[in-house]
Design a protein around this motif. Structure first.
Motif, PDB file in Angstrom:
ATOM      1  N   LEU A  11      -7.713  -7.880   6.555  1.00 41.34           N
ATOM      2  CA  LEU A  11      -6.641  -7.129   5.906  1.00 41.34           C
ATOM      3  C   LEU A  11      -7.169  -5.739   5.555  1.00 41.34           C
ATOM      4  CD1 LEU A  11      -3.868  -6.898   4.503  1.00 41.34           C
ATOM      5  CD2 LEU A  11      -4.941  -7.930   2.477  1.00 41.34           C
ATOM      6  N   GLN A  13      -5.874  -1.470   4.599  1.00 40.47           N
ATOM      7  CA  GLN A  13      -4.777  -0.552   4.289  1.00 40.47           C
ATOM      8  C   GLN A  13      -4.540   0.410   5.440  1.00 40.47           C
ATOM      9  OE1 GLN A  13      -5.804   1.305   0.521  1.00 40.47           O
ATOM     10  NE2 GLN A  13      -4.584  -0.205  -0.599  1.00 40.47           N
ATOM     11  N   ALA A  14      -3.350   0.922   5.521  1.00 33.28           N
ATOM     12  CA  ALA A  14      -3.035   1.917   6.537  1.00 33.28           C
ATOM     13  C   ALA A  14      -4.025   3.079   6.440  1.00 33.28           C
ATOM     14  CB  ALA A  14      -1.610   2.423   6.362  1.00 33.28           C
ATOM     15  N   ARG A  87      -2.385   1.427  11.573  1.00 31.16           N
ATOM     16  CA  ARG A  87      -1.002   1.537  11.116  1.00 31.16           C
ATOM     17  C   ARG A  87      -0.423   0.142  10.905  1.00 31.16           C
ATOM     18  NH1 ARG A  87       0.646   5.455  16.203  1.00 31.16           N
ATOM     19  NH2 ARG A  87      -0.629   7.274  15.619  1.00 31.16           N
ATOM     20  N   PRO A  88       0.598   0.030  10.066  1.00 28.71           N
ATOM     21  CA  PRO A  88       1.226  -1.299   9.882  1.00 28.71           C
ATOM     22  C   PRO A  88       1.681  -1.930  11.200  1.00 28.71           C
ATOM     23  CG  PRO A  88       1.936   0.195   8.165  1.00 28.71           C
ATOM     24  CD  PRO A  88       1.131   1.024   9.129  1.00 28.71           C
ATOM     25  N   GLU A  89       2.106  -1.125  12.141  1.00 27.26           N
ATOM     26  CA  GLU A  89       2.565  -1.664  13.430  1.00 27.26           C
ATOM     27  C   GLU A  89       1.424  -2.193  14.300  1.00 27.26           C
ATOM     28  OE1 GLU A  89       3.191   1.400  12.200  1.00 27.26           O
ATOM     29  OE2 GLU A  89       3.164   2.946  13.774  1.00 27.26           O
ATOM     30  N   THR A  91      -0.455  -4.503  13.130  1.00 20.88           N
ATOM     31  CA  THR A  91      -0.597  -5.877  12.660  1.00 20.88           C
ATOM     32  C   THR A  91      -0.288  -6.855  13.787  1.00 20.88           C
ATOM     33  OG1 THR A  91      -0.077  -5.324  10.366  1.00 20.88           O
ATOM     34  CG2 THR A  91       0.339  -7.604  11.075  1.00 20.88           C
ATOM     35  N   THR A 113      -4.284  -7.453   9.877  1.00 22.76           N
ATOM     36  CA  THR A 113      -3.114  -7.161   9.061  1.00 22.76           C
ATOM     37  C   THR A 113      -3.311  -5.814   8.390  1.00 22.76           C
ATOM     38  OG1 THR A 113      -2.765  -9.513   8.627  1.00 22.76           O
ATOM     39  CG2 THR A 113      -1.625  -7.944   7.198  1.00 22.76           C
ATOM     40  N   VAL A 114      -2.372  -4.908   8.624  1.00 17.67           N
ATOM     41  CA  VAL A 114      -2.456  -3.560   8.074  1.00 17.67           C
ATOM     42  C   VAL A 114      -1.321  -3.392   7.070  1.00 17.67           C
ATOM     43  CG1 VAL A 114      -2.564  -1.098   8.583  1.00 17.67           C
ATOM     44  CG2 VAL A 114      -3.373  -2.763  10.285  1.00 17.67           C
ATOM     45  N   SER A 115      -1.688  -3.127   5.840  1.00 12.71           N
ATOM     46  CA  SER A 115      -0.685  -2.949   4.789  1.00 12.71           C
ATOM     47  C   SER A 115      -0.346  -1.473   4.619  1.00 12.71           C
ATOM     48  CB  SER A 115      -1.202  -3.517   3.476  1.00 12.71           C
ATOM     49  OG  SER A 115      -2.350  -2.812   3.048  1.00 12.71           O
ATOM     50  N   SER A 116       0.893  -1.221   4.241  1.00 11.28           N
ATOM     51  CA  SER A 116       1.342   0.171   4.095  1.00 11.28           C
ATOM     52  C   SER A 116       1.110   0.676   2.684  1.00 11.28           C
ATOM     53  CB  SER A 116       2.813   0.273   4.455  1.00 11.28           C
ATOM     54  OG  SER A 116       3.570  -0.605   3.653  1.00 11.28           O
TER      55      SER A 116
END
Length: 116
Positions: A11, A13-14, A87-89, A91, A113-116
């Motif tokens: 996990l 962050q963006a 980027r979130p996309e 993920t 998993t990329v969180s925004s």
């Protein structure tokens, strides 16, 4: 029997970075082109990047160009995917395989998993 084991997901962050590894066992894959694929939630598996057996030629899908770098260490029978500016996309579950893919070689993948 070839086994490909992906690792390095997690996990983040963006804007963050991850480095994925794909270790092969059972036979050497140093003479094969290798690739990374990904499967986002609710979507099919898609191509991300590939690398020639020498490592001298690489190809990327447009959405990751300039952010991801594929590399390999044939002495270690390992392929890598350095992912920057995530980027979130991005993920997805990430898989490695030969290029083109060999059906019998699909592993469990590693979750990114990329969180925004």
């Amino acid at each position: 029997q070839v086994q490909l084991v992906e690792s390095g997901g997690g996990l983040v962050q963006a804007g963050g970075s991850l480095r994925l590894s794909c270790a092969a066992s059972g036979r050497t894959l140093s003479s094969y082109a290798m690739a990374w694929f990904r499967q986002a939630p609710g979507k099919g598996r898609s191509f991300v990047a590939d690398i020639s057996w020498t490592g001298g030629s690489t190809t990327y899908t447009n959405s990751v160009k300039g952010r991801f770098t594929i590399s390999r260490d044939n002495a270690k029978n390992t392929v890598y995917l350095q992912m920057n500016n995530l980027r979130p996309e991005d993920t997805a579950v990430y898989y490695c395989n030969t290029s083109p893919a060999t059906q019998a070689y699909w592993g469990q993948g590693t979750q990114v998993t990329v969180s925004s």
